[in-house]
Design a protein around this motif. Structure first.
Motif: not given
Length: 835
Positions: A168, A174, A204-205, A233, A235, A307, A311, A345
């Protein structure tokens, strides 16, 4: 981010115990919260991580590529919370050269090998250990913990809890799991190599580029995000999830869901592709990322988090058919977090002071989705509920939407930024018209894509498109506080055949705004649109044949205002039957709540409302109806029975069953007994309650039908007396939201509070670990809500100590019970946390 939705008990604390404290603390710090100065520009972040489940730590390697933002510098300063730093070096095409550094007070200062010029890139290598349990940063009302990296049941000791890892980042957490510049105005591309036990999936992203089996039953997944986004953002998610595949056009849309809920994934998440399509078309800007995935996390610290492409939702999103047939209570949140992928974002607030350009838009997306999917009445109901939360919280009246003098950055995650902010956007849309409003949103996105922005840039986009000067609007609603507080009077002039309507503003800071007024002449309304100047009194003259039957202020429901109004039952009936807008119909219903059974006009209004096409209006009428009144029973009884039997909305059926139950008439037993076997939780719950209210002797035979898992606050309050009186042990763990706050419930509802206290004492006198954990979890959520209210904290601590005393007595009777010892430990920890 969507803030967590707390129970009625915690909301009660907010109303009765902490309002004064919030008013005192908000904005007391008169320091200007400037946007973070950019000394360094992040370019790319590469991470290799693995996890120590026993120690709940992350072992990481980082390659951070950056350059000076403008001015030359020989230093790199990074945020790094609670870490061990093992090695820092300059990486030149794989060749590492050690660099001198200093690490203290969660700041890593690195001396570079030389002075670098603007746009001159370098790559720094950092080997580190992330220790989230050592992070000193604390949580807030909006985000109740700030460890950044969370290990859930990491050692697998809780058989009822899955093992998960999730992160989070918002607001600045981060940096608890990788060194970075932890500010919203820093954007970077990224790649993450995550090594995990092979039985787990990862998220992950960006996209999963590669996955390689490793020795020892491990696997390394390589996730790549090739578009820049803010560091908060970033994750990671790890756990035993089923992955249900969906798509929008050629973009993967995935639902990571606990396996127990896999059959219901499409019911929970399945509108997502349609949402992506709707939002893409509405803004004339296609979804800008390579994939979209959603995952849920146990013991999540807020509601949900956007994220980028991944999300994270709290586990309350996990619902079964009994809940979903009534209403997917998480659908608004799904829309909210998705919309952030444009507003938040793609274009990100440059500072927390300007959070409105993220969160107010995400809040308003809930309106847009409801309007498109379920109709304007549903959207207006949602907006009314949101705005009322703000209007009825006086502590928020003095807060600007754009706020540069907050005490804590997470203070801006509040009813002003979310609920009021959404209402402000609805007013702006109404003023500009749909074409200009959505074209302005498009211009804002295209102008600032993959960058940061603030409210002034938003204003400039709307002005550019519409050609209108909007300083008057933004100065009031974005850079000012409060809202109009209005009452009105009218005078009929028989010679001129005109009525003079005077609008009075009673707040200190006066507003100017457009206003819709309906003037009723001979029972029919005529809509007028007027402009109210920033003056205490504004008078408008309208042609009429006689004294108006009714004047309806803010007839379209658009203006965000606190309006004092008093109408007769006959006028409310006239307003209801002649209004197309939801809010005018609904406020007419609310206007007669204290007059039911006292006027034929009220009964006529209720009869009309029972046939309203929008189910929320029908439900409101059913809540007001009193069928013990002979006049109402004669006029309304048959329609209520019809709704209870076959209304297309199960929530309306349940409300009708509740209205019938008040009669205590056994002739309705067939309806109730049928309802007990319904799929709908609401219908089943109200039917059970009806049977037990009329015939308490059936409590034992019906106990196994009661299931409060995921129950609404209303259903929980309805069943609490049944659960406690009949000691339905299977439901003990679910009464925690009320039992945990019985001292506060007592203030609002003494009878319910007394039962909640009995429930609390029952839990503390029983060997039920889950129930105690739910109690401590609930008070933990509330800890930040009452941080400035020592009296409320003292009440909670005393309650916990009383519970602990009962547990100690229980342990004396069962000295070998490991479960009771765990409960004692949980209570002691909770007491300690409140000190």
């Amino acid at each position: 981010m969507r803030k967590g939705i707390l129970s009625i008990a915690i909301l009660g604390i907010l109303c009765s115990a902490t309002v004064a404290a919030q008013t005192d603390t908000s904005g007391r710090e008169k320091i200007y919260r400037a946007t973070h100065t950019k000394v360094t520009e992040l370019k790319h972040t590469k991470l290799k991580v693995n996890f120590d489940y026993q120690k709940e730590q992350l072992n990481g390697e980082e390659w951070l590529t950056a350059s000076p933002y403008f001015y030359p510098t020989n230093e790199l300063i990074l945020d790094a919370k609670g870490m061990l730093i093992h090695e820092v070096a300059l990486d030149n095409n794989g060749k590492k050269s050690p660099l001198k550094y200093e690490y203290k007070d969660d700041i890593l200062k690195i001396n570079l090998d030389k002075t670098y010029q603007s746009k001159q890139d370098y790559t720094v290598y950092i080997k580190y250990t992330s220790r989230p349990n050592e992070v000193k940063q604390k949580g807030s009302m909006a985000i109740n913990d700030a460890k950044g990296l969370y290990f859930i049941n990491a050692q697998g000791t809780d058989p009822d809890m899955p093992t998960q890892i999730w992160t989070q980042g918002e607001t600045e957490s981060s940096s608890a799991w990788f060194p970075t510049i932890d500010k919203p105005n820093q954007k970077t591309t990224q790649e993450i190599y995550m090594t995990v036990p092979d039985k787990y999936v990862t998220l992950s992203n960006g996209i999963l580029k590669d996955s390689q089996k490793e020795s020892g039953g491990l696997r390394t997944d390589h996730w790549v995000m090739d578009k820049r986004h803010s560091t908060y953002l970033f994750f990671m998610g790890v756990g035993e999830y089923a992955v249900v595949k969906d798509k929008w056009k050629n973009i993967p849309v995935d639902y990571y869901i606990e396996k127990e809920y896999e059959p219901y994934a499409k019911q929970i998440y399945g509108n997502t592709p349609e949402m992506i399509d709707f939002f893409s078309k509405k803004m004339n800007y296609d979804f800008p990322w390579a994939k979209y995935a959603q995952i849920s996390g146990r013991e999540y610290v807020s509601g949900a988090m956007e994220n980028t492409t991944a999300t994270l939702h709290g586990s309350d999103i996990l619902q079964k058919p009994g809940q979903l047939i009534d209403e997917n209570k998480w659908e608004d949140t799904i829309a909210h977090e998705l919309f952030h992928h444009w507003f938040g974002d793609l274009v990100t607030a440059e500072s927390w002071s300007n959070l409105t350009v993220n969160e107010s838009f995400a809040n308003y997306s809930e309106y847009l989705w409801n309007e498109y999917k379920y109709g304007k009445d549903q959207a207006d109901y949602h907006l009314m509920s949101d705005v009322n939360m703000y209007i009825h919280n006086p502590s928020d009246f003095k807060k600007n939407l754009v706020r540069f003098n907050y005490d804590s950055r997470e203070d801006v995650f509040d009813l002003v930024t979310y609920q009021k902010g959404g209402g402000i956007l609805n007013m702006l849309r109404n003023y500009l018209g749909d074409d200009a409003f959505f074209a302005g949103m498009n211009d804002y996105l295209k102008t600032n894509e993959f960058k940061n922005a603030e409210a002034h840039q938003l204003r400039l986009s709307f002005e550019k498109v519409s050609g209108k000067d909007l300083n008057w609007f933004f100065n009031q609603w974005y850079f000012g506080s409060g809202n109009p507080k209005i009452n009105y009077s009218l005078t009929f002039e028989p010679v001129k055949k005109q009525v003079a309507v005077t609008i009075n503003q009673t707040q200190d800071q006066l507003f100017e705004f457009p206003l819709a007024i309906d003037v009723y002449d001979n029972g029919k309304p005529k809509r007028y649109h007027v402009w109210v100047n920033a003056e205490a009194k504004n008078t408008f003259n309208f042609d009429v044949s006689k004294t108006p039957d009714l004047v309806n202020i803010n007839a379209d429901g658009v203006l965000l205002a606190d309006i004092t109004d008093a109408k007769t039952p006959e006028q409310n009936l006239m307003q209801f039957t002649n209004s197309k807008e939801f809010k005018s119909r609904y406020t007419a219903l609310e206007g007669v709540k204290d007059q039911t059974g006292k006027s034929p006009a009220v009964t006529k209004l209720l009869a009309a409302a029972l046939k309203d096409p929008f189910f929320r209006v029908r439900i409101k009428a059913l809540q007001l109806i009193d069928l013990t009144n002979p006049e109402q029973m004669k006029a309304l009884g048959a329609e209520v029975e019809k709704i209870a039997s076959n209304d297309p909305k199960t929530l309306a059926q349940a409300a009708a069953i509740g209205a019938l139950a008040k009669t205590k008439d056994k002739k309705y037993f067939p309806i109730f007994e049928k309802g007990v076997n319904a799929v709908s939780n609401a219908v089943k719950g109200n039917s059970l309650s009806a049977l037990l209210t009329i015939d308490p002797s059936r409590a034992n035979s019906l106990a196994d039908k009661i299931n409060l898992d995921g129950a609404s606050d209303e259903l929980l309050a309805l069943f609490l007396p049944v659960i406690v009186k009949n000691k339905v042990a299977s439901q003990m763990e679910y009464i925690a939201p009320l039992a945990a706050f019985y001292p506060f419930v007592k203030f609002q509802n003494p009878e319910l509070g007394k039962t909640a206290e009995e429930g609390y004492n029952w839990i503390m006198s029983s060997d039920n670990l889950k129930a105690v954990q739910n109690i401590t979890k609930m008070v933990g959520y509330a800890k930040n809500e009452m941080k400035d209210n020592p009296q409320a904290k003292m009440m909670i601590v005393q309650m916990l100590k009383d519970g602990l005393s009962k547990k100690m007595e229980l342990l004396k009777q069962n000295p070998q019970s490991a479960g009771i010892n765990k409960q004692i430990d949980a209570l002691n920890k909770s007491i300690e946390d409140f000190k």
